[in-house]
Design an enzyme around this catalytic site. Structure first.
Site, PDB file in Angstrom:
ATOM      1  N   GLU A  53      -7.224   0.409  -4.615  1.00 29.91           N
ATOM      2  CA  GLU A  53      -7.258   0.322  -3.147  1.00 29.91           C
ATOM      3  C   GLU A  53      -8.590  -0.243  -2.626  1.00 29.91           C
ATOM      4  O   GLU A  53      -8.579  -1.136  -1.773  1.00 29.91           O
ATOM      5  CB  GLU A  53      -6.952   1.693  -2.539  1.00 29.91           C
ATOM      6  CG  GLU A  53      -5.465   2.037  -2.692  1.00 29.91           C
ATOM      7  CD  GLU A  53      -5.151   3.514  -2.480  1.00 29.91           C
ATOM      8  OE1 GLU A  53      -6.021   4.252  -1.988  1.00 29.91           O
ATOM      9  OE2 GLU A  53      -4.023   3.921  -2.812  1.00 29.91           O
ATOM     10  N   ASP A  66     -12.744   5.569   2.545  1.00 28.24           N
ATOM     11  CA  ASP A  66     -11.321   5.634   2.890  1.00 28.24           C
ATOM     12  C   ASP A  66     -10.926   7.056   3.265  1.00 28.24           C
ATOM     13  O   ASP A  66     -10.840   7.938   2.402  1.00 28.24           O
ATOM     14  CB  ASP A  66     -10.494   5.137   1.689  1.00 28.24           C
ATOM     15  CG  ASP A  66      -8.985   5.110   1.973  1.00 28.24           C
ATOM     16  OD1 ASP A  66      -8.543   5.684   2.992  1.00 28.24           O
ATOM     17  OD2 ASP A  66      -8.251   4.513   1.164  1.00 28.24           O
ATOM     18  N   ASP A  90       0.883  -1.170   0.000  1.00 32.02           N
ATOM     19  CA  ASP A  90       0.000   0.000   0.000  1.00 32.02           C
ATOM     20  C   ASP A  90       0.917   1.216   0.000  1.00 32.02           C
ATOM     21  O   ASP A  90       1.536   1.533   1.014  1.00 32.02           O
ATOM     22  CB  ASP A  90      -0.882  -0.040   1.260  1.00 32.02           C
ATOM     23  CG  ASP A  90      -1.668   1.267   1.476  1.00 32.02           C
ATOM     24  OD1 ASP A  90      -1.647   2.143   0.586  1.00 32.02           O
ATOM     25  OD2 ASP A  90      -2.300   1.387   2.547  1.00 32.02           O
TER      26      ASP A  90
HETATM   27  P1  ADP Z   1      -2.930   7.410   3.743  1.00 31.73           P
HETATM   28  O1  ADP Z   1      -3.752   6.301   3.200  1.00 31.73           O
HETATM   29  O2  ADP Z   1      -3.366   8.739   3.235  1.00 31.73           O
HETATM   30  O3  ADP Z   1      -1.469   7.204   3.572  1.00 31.73           O
HETATM   31  P2  ADP Z   1      -3.544   6.494   6.476  1.00 31.73           P
HETATM   32  O4  ADP Z   1      -4.682   5.611   6.135  1.00 31.73           O
HETATM   33  O5  ADP Z   1      -2.318   5.861   6.946  1.00 31.73           O
HETATM   34  O6  ADP Z   1      -3.212   7.513   5.312  1.00 31.73           O
HETATM   35  O7  ADP Z   1      -4.077   7.521   7.567  1.00 31.73           O
HETATM   36  C1  ADP Z   1      -3.251   8.394   8.244  1.00 31.73           C
HETATM   37  C2  ADP Z   1      -4.101   9.280   9.099  1.00 31.73           C
HETATM   38  O8  ADP Z   1      -4.792   8.504  10.082  1.00 31.73           O
HETATM   39  C3  ADP Z   1      -3.282  10.318   9.858  1.00 31.73           C
HETATM   40  O9  ADP Z   1      -3.883  11.575   9.703  1.00 31.73           O
HETATM   41  C4  ADP Z   1      -3.394   9.822  11.299  1.00 31.73           C
HETATM   42  O10 ADP Z   1      -3.336  10.904  12.227  1.00 31.73           O
HETATM   43  C5  ADP Z   1      -4.761   9.189  11.304  1.00 31.73           C
HETATM   44  N1  ADP Z   1      -4.936   8.275  12.426  1.00 31.73           N
HETATM   45  C6  ADP Z   1      -4.176   7.199  12.737  1.00 31.73           C
HETATM   46  N2  ADP Z   1      -4.626   6.618  13.872  1.00 31.73           N
HETATM   47  C7  ADP Z   1      -5.695   7.345  14.285  1.00 31.73           C
HETATM   48  C8  ADP Z   1      -6.584   7.279  15.415  1.00 31.73           C
HETATM   49  N3  ADP Z   1      -6.447   6.336  16.349  1.00 31.73           N
HETATM   50  N4  ADP Z   1      -7.561   8.202  15.518  1.00 31.73           N
HETATM   51  C9  ADP Z   1      -7.690   9.156  14.579  1.00 31.73           C
HETATM   52  N5  ADP Z   1      -6.893   9.286  13.512  1.00 31.73           N
HETATM   53  C10 ADP Z   1      -5.903   8.394  13.368  1.00 31.73           C
HETATM   54 MG    MG Z   2      -4.472   4.781   2.211  1.00 27.77          MG
END
Ligand code: ADP
Ligand code: MG
Length: 624
Positions: free
Chosen positions: A188, A212, A23
């Site tokens: 995705e 998502d 991913d």
């Molecule tokens: P991407 O797919 O865009 O790379 P992710 O799915 O990894 O991103 O999401 C990252 C986001 O999730 C960040 O903004 C992070 O702060 C948020 N995040 C991670 N854990 C939590 C949580 N427990 N509560 C709220 N937000 C969260």
């Molecule tokens: Mg993502």
């Protein structure tokens, strides 16, 4: 000879190398694999650093190798010009595509005022988003190799459903640059559905919504899964809405509610501290009702800040509502109602926020499914897809779309498409053809693959001859040509002459010998050459039509000589010569003009001959 390896990490014999699922996220990236024994997908957590690798690349001042992940993230505020984040937003894009968003990044994007792909400048070096993505992929690959104690050379990589060809291509290139053979680029939401086990049974028929909400982007996709085919019915979202915005509203709230000193805006360390505290508050409030922390203004001087779940919900409600509006739009576009959905799947770290969960569940009228870790679900699905491609799950049908158009050669060497590219397979399509010459008893069917108008520029897959067509005037036989492309990408071509029921069948393997690069090259060529192709096609069509007209006129004059005067015959011959001379050139217009004139000239003769034939027929005589 098959090689067998013993994998020390998993303690098993390994016949095939492991293919990983990746991913490659805007904010975070992960790599996962399917464990050979348990058959379970697992996210790789190398050396206890957690499975999440922040998608951040930092270039150290000493010119050492770039840092990737958490180590790079530290430099986001202290050394923004040498620290690249959100590079996924730039993949496959030109400076013009970015518009005003280019200014909002901490690092430099080069404006060469062109349609070319963007570059990022760090010191005196220029990096393409593909190279930077490759840095992230290289780190993921290294972690996988370290954890699995085996070389990792092949991968499945996911992309958002809305990624276009050039973005997908860029992702593939990044993989190749990182030394990975990218076996497939998977959407995705499709990966998320696979992780939830949806579509693994070919008899599954499901419609699901995948919501998502990541760090900087939001997307909603409605998928229909049928016989192992994942069809994206609609997709919507906001490429500038995510968890970072939730952090931002919290930081802004604190700044005003606790009257933080102005240095929190100017000093990168204080800014960093505020942003991290806001993110910490957000995450904490996903499980608790109150949050308190201290912000250090300077040595010994602390400010205590607090936030309750209710306050947080109020702050972020407008943002969450924007995502719901997009869900409404996606549902409308898919022409479905919320009640048609079998499941609503949650993906992305930000879906852990309780208000998000509640709002999504309420909108779709059913509890959203959050049983899998939303950070990992896409990587886990990619790993499952990789496992299927490795041939480890023979129960699962391998389904795909056909990457290039399949068709047959028609008059003048033109490709007549029968199965257009990107058609889901298995698929079936057909078309009817006829003969071009009187008394023709054979018809050659040549099968080609490619996007160009002229068969000579596409790839020939094979040909066969339909024999035994009863002799008939040109245009009378009806030949049905049917293409059946099965799930393994094997093409079966059948031709049937309907009046006589003469039939012939061959099997062709379209992918055989065609590498991904060749497929991509062929697609690129078709884009680059589209304009010339149209001109060439028009010329060929004009030539073919002219040849046909000459054939008909020749036939006509030969059969009806007795009804035509000497002058008429001479005039016809002269005009036929004009058409022939136009045919020697490469200009379409003179050909069309000469044809028109020939047509004008001979039409009255034809009408007269027709009348004579009718009279003769009425008089009981046989028509010649
Ligand atoms: P991407 O797919 O865009 O790379 P992710 O799915 O990894 O991103 O999401 C990252 C986001 O999730 C960040 O903004 C992070 O702060 C948020 N995040 C991670 N854990 C939590 C949580 N427990 N509560 C709220 N937000 C969260
Ligand atoms: Mg993502």
């Amino acid at each position: 000879m098959a090689t067998v390896a013993i994998n020390l990490a998993t303690g098993t014999f390994q016949q095939e190398e492991i293919i990983v699922g990746i991913d490659l996220g805007t904010t975070n990236s992960l790599v996962a694999y399917v464990h050979p024994d348990s058959r379970q997908p697992l996210a790789i957590n190398d050396q206890g650093r957690g499975s999440i690798v922040p998608s951040v690349v930092h270039f150290p001042t000493d010119g050492a190798d770039p840092l990737v992940g958490n180590d790079a993230r530290e430099f986001l505020l202290t050394d923004p010009q040498r620290t690249v984040y959100s590079v996924k937003r730039l993949l496959g894009k030109s400076y013009r595509d970015l518009g005003s968003h280019a200014d909002q990044l901490g690092y430099k994007i080069i404006d060469d005022n062109s349609e070319g792909l963007v570059k990022i400048r760090v010191d005196d070096r220029f990096y393409s988003p593909i190279e930077l993505s490759a840095d992230i992929l290289r780190e993921l690959r290294a972690r996988a190799e370290h954890a699995l104690k085996t070389p990792v050379n092949r991968a499945v990589i996911t992309v958002p459903a809305y990624f276009n060809d050039s973005q997908r291509q860029a992702t593939r290139d990044a993989g190749r640059l990182a030394g990975l053979e990218v076996l497939r680029i998977v959407n995705e939401p499709t990966a998320a559905a696979l992780a939830y086990g949806i579509g693994l049974d070919p008899s599954d028929e499901k419609t699901v919504a995948v919501y998502d909400l990541g760090g900087g982007t939001f997307d909603i996709s409605i998928l229909r899964i049928q016989q192992g085919i994942f069809e994206v019915l609609s997709t919507h979202g906001d490429t500038y809405l995510g968890g970072d915005d939730l952090d931002r509203v919290v930081a802004e709230h604190w700044t005003s509610a606790f009257q933080l000193p102005a240095t929190f805006h100017s000093d990168p360390h204080l800014q960093q501290q505020l942003r991290l505290a806001a993110e910490m508050a957000k995450k904490y409030l996903s499980q608790h009702d109150d949050f308190t922390t201290h912000l250090t203004v300077e040595a010994g001087q602390n400010i205590s800040v607090t936030l309750t779940r209710l306050q947080f919900d109020d702050l972020i409600r407008p943002l969450v509502e924007r995502t719901i509006a997009a869900c409404r739009q996606a549902l409308t576009d898919s022409t479905l109602a919320a009640t048609d959905l079998d499941a609503v799947l949650l993906v992305g770290g930000s879906t852990r926020v309780p208000l998000v969960y509640d709002s999504v569940s309420e909108f779709f009228g059913q509890p959203a499914n959050k049983s899998l870790n939303p950070d990992e679900v896409v990587a886990l699905g990619a790993a499952i897809q990789a496992d299927i491609l490795a041939g480890n799950r023979r129960d699962v049908l391998l389904l795909d779309v056909t990457p290039l158009t399949l068709g047959i050669e028609t008059l003048g060497g033109l490709l007549d498409p029968i199965i257009p590219r990107n058609s889901k397979i298995p698929t079936k399509a057909g078309r009817q053809y006829t003969t071009s010459v009187d008394g023709q008893v054979n018809l050659k069917i040549a099968v080609y693959q490619g996007e160009r108008d002229q068969v000579s520029q596409n790839r020939k897959l094979g040909e066969f001859v339909l024999t035994g067509i009863p002799a008939m005037p040109a245009g009378l036989p009806k030949v049905d040509v049917n293409f059946l492309l099965n799930a393994d990408g094997i093409l079966q071509v059948e031709a049937v002459e309907l009046r006589s029921n003469t039939r012939q069948q061959v099997e062709i393997k379209p992918q055989y010998g065609l590498t991904d690069e060749q497929v991509e090259q062929m697609l690129m060529d078709s884009l680059v050459n589209a304009k010339e192709d149209v001109a060439a096609r028009l010329l060929i069509e004009a030539r073919t039509a002219a040849e046909q007209l000459l054939y008909q006129v020749g036939n006509f004059t030969r059969k009806n000589q007795q009804h035509l005067t000497e002058e008429e015959l001479t005039a016809t011959e002269a005009q036929v010569a004009k058409v022939r001379s136009a045919l020697t050139g490469t200009d379409r217009d003179p050909i069309l003009k000469a044809m028109d004139e020939l047509d004008e000239l001979t039409r009255p003769y034809a009408e007269r001959v027709m009348n004579i034939s009718i009279q003769q027929a009425m008089a009981g005589k046989k028509i010649s």
